[in-house]
Enzyme design. Structure first.
Site, PDB file in Angstrom:
ATOM      1  N   SER A 236      -2.065 -40.791  36.989  1.00 18.08           N
ATOM      2  CA  SER A 236      -3.086 -40.732  35.895  1.00 18.08           C
ATOM      3  C   SER A 236      -3.778 -41.500  34.975  1.00 18.08           C
ATOM      4  O   SER A 236      -4.230 -42.437  34.422  1.00 18.08           O
ATOM      5  CB  SER A 236      -2.555 -38.797  35.311  1.00 18.08           C
ATOM      6  OG  SER A 236      -3.571 -38.473  34.552  1.00 18.08           O
ATOM      7  N   ASP A 329      -7.813 -32.027  42.930  1.00 19.74           N
ATOM      8  CA  ASP A 329      -7.633 -32.639  41.242  1.00 19.74           C
ATOM      9  C   ASP A 329      -8.252 -31.840  40.381  1.00 19.74           C
ATOM     10  O   ASP A 329      -9.554 -31.892  40.443  1.00 19.74           O
ATOM     11  CB  ASP A 329      -7.548 -34.044  41.727  1.00 19.74           C
ATOM     12  CG  ASP A 329      -6.762 -34.772  40.233  1.00 19.74           C
ATOM     13  OD1 ASP A 329      -6.679 -33.454  38.978  1.00 19.74           O
ATOM     14  OD2 ASP A 329      -6.376 -36.065  40.276  1.00 19.74           O
ATOM     15  N   HIS A 364      -3.702 -33.002  41.285  1.00 15.40           N
ATOM     16  CA  HIS A 364      -3.625 -34.242  40.178  1.00 15.40           C
ATOM     17  C   HIS A 364      -1.931 -34.739  40.367  1.00 15.40           C
ATOM     18  O   HIS A 364      -1.644 -36.025  40.378  1.00 15.40           O
ATOM     19  CB  HIS A 364      -3.783 -34.013  39.578  1.00 15.40           C
ATOM     20  CG  HIS A 364      -3.631 -34.868  37.876  1.00 15.40           C
ATOM     21  ND1 HIS A 364      -4.592 -35.694  37.944  1.00 15.40           N
ATOM     22  CD2 HIS A 364      -2.937 -35.520  37.360  1.00 15.40           C
ATOM     23  CE1 HIS A 364      -5.010 -36.736  36.819  1.00 15.40           C
ATOM     24  NE2 HIS A 364      -3.177 -36.334  36.618  1.00 15.40           N
TER      25      HIS A 364
END
Length: 428
Positions: A236, A329, A364
């Site tokens: 991320s 995601d 995610h």
């Protein structure tokens, strides 16, 4: 179920790294006997997590979790590791929990038990149980607190004389120091630095690239590290830092980068962490909230990356790059990011440096294998300290399959580019 001799339950190995498979075997049952095999873990924050499968013993009175079908429970079908990856909070737990190991010097303790029948198993004593240990840190690994040159983190060094390849390991925008992935990477032969770069107790959002360059060089200059074989691993926001360093730094040259849930948002107003969060914070009012009061950030991120001025110049990257993304995601437009990164690197004549993995029905939070799937968890927004229930996405079974497959391919990628040949894996 009435029987004179109790069943025999075995888990092999009972002590292992978290990414190693185990075999669960129940013997000495009557033929055709319905039983429930359950796992139970009490987390460091004192929440109970469980998984279970409903089985029927074969004609020999045996249930093999690795070979037999589960007819119901938190997983179904032939799932050797379903007792781990399908773990969820026990009924009655508060919503939004996330299971993460904070103290890697101790194992994750999981009790495997077998119960009579397929109903009411929580209310009955087990027929047999075994305590198992799941470790992120293999024996012999050194864990060293780093607080030098302004850098804070934890360094993990594999056993043996070395030298070893190195990795700078960074998590995302939740902040805080997370060590478990770095410890596991060290268990696979990499000197790994888990970097604290966004802690809530420090003004670290004003850090420039220099902080990360210094951290990288701490690894590179370590006497047990091969100085020309140091990579970067990020998830991320950590993947954004990896991309930024590979594209813009004139101080360091990573040998390769691994980016999970890719992010190449790089606003034109500066190169600080703060500048990236400011842009996100200004637009959070646009975030959608679903019927379960879960916040979806993906659309907000999509607005950012459609503006070319907000995009890192990934065509400047000169090292092998692996992007790992989930197609469901809901936190960030990672699939669109990967497509854009591929386009920009292709235009720069760098497409040969890029490898991509994209997994359907995957969210995610792509963690090491057999970690539970977290579709939505409580999250503290960095700027306001507000708590929200954030939707990460993914469906449990395909997400778990993706975690197992991607980890294997990540290790192969790292081995090829940092070891340039087969490497030995630490085991317990």
């Amino acid at each position: 179920m009435t029987q004179v001799v109790p069943p025999i339950l075995s888990v092999t190995p009972s002590r292992a790294l978290v990414d190693e498979k185990f075999k669960v075997l129940v013997e000495n049952l009557p033929p055709g006997c319905p039983v429930t095999v359950r796992s139970l873990h009490n987390s460091e924050d004192k929440h109970d997590w469980e998984a279970y499968g409903h089985y029927v013993s074969d004609h020999s009175g045996v249930v093999s979790v690795s070979e037999d079908l589960s007819y119901g429970g938190t997983y179904t079908g032939k799932e050797p590791m379903g007792l781990l990856w399908s773990m969820r909070p026990v009924p009655g737990s508060r919503p939004g929990l996330r299971l993460r190991k904070m103290n890697v010097c101790t194992p994750m303790l999981v009790t495997i038990s077998v119960h009579s029948g397929h109903e009411g198993f929580r209310d009955q004593a087990p027929l047999a149980s075994v305590l198992t240990e799941r470790w992120y840190m293999a024996p012999g690994i050194q864990r060293i607190t780093i607080n030098e040159q302004g850098v804070q983190g934890t360094l993990f060094i594999p056993p043996g004389p070395g030298p070893f390849p190195g990795l700078l390991d960074m998590w995302g925008g939740g902040g805080g120091l997370l060590e478990y992935r770095a410890a596991l990477l060290a268990s696979h032969g990499y000197v790994s630095l888990a970097l604290d770069y966004l802690g809530f107790d420090q003004e670290s959002e004003n850090l420039e690239l220099k902080y990360f360059e210094t951290a990288f060089n701490i690894i590179k200059d370590h006497p047990q590290v091969m100085s020309d074989r140091v990579g970067i691993f990020g998830l991320s926001l950590g993947s954004l830092v990896a991309v930024t360093l590979a594209a813009y730094s004139t101080i360091i040259k990573p040998c390769c980068i691994v980016c999970i849930s890719s992010n190449h948002y790089y606003p034109a107003q500066g190169s600080t962490i703060a500048s990236r969060f400011e842009g996100v914070t200004r637009q959070l009012y646009k975030a959608r909230v679903n019927e379960d009061n879960q916040v979806i950030w993906k659309d907000v991120g999509l607005e950012f990356i459609t503006d070319p001025s907000n995009i890192a110049e990934v065509g400047r990257i000169n090292c092998p790059t692996l992007l790992v993304n989930g197609c469901d995601d809901q936190n960030w437009p990672t699939v669109e990011t990967a497509e854009d990164v591929a386009r920009l690197m292709r235009e720069a004549g760098k497409e040969h440096l890029l490898s991509r993995l994209a997994y359907p029905d995957t969210g995610h939070l792509i963690e090491p294998p057999f970690s539970p799937h977290f579709r939505a968890t409580t999250f503290v927004i960095h700027s306001s300290k507000e708590k929200v229930l954030l939707l990460w996405g993914g469906k449990t079974k395909p997400h778990s399959d993706a975690q197992e497959d991607s980890w294997r391919k990540i290790l192969s990628f790292l081995q090829f580019h940092l070891y340039c040949g087969p490497c030995l894996k630490a085991k317990i």
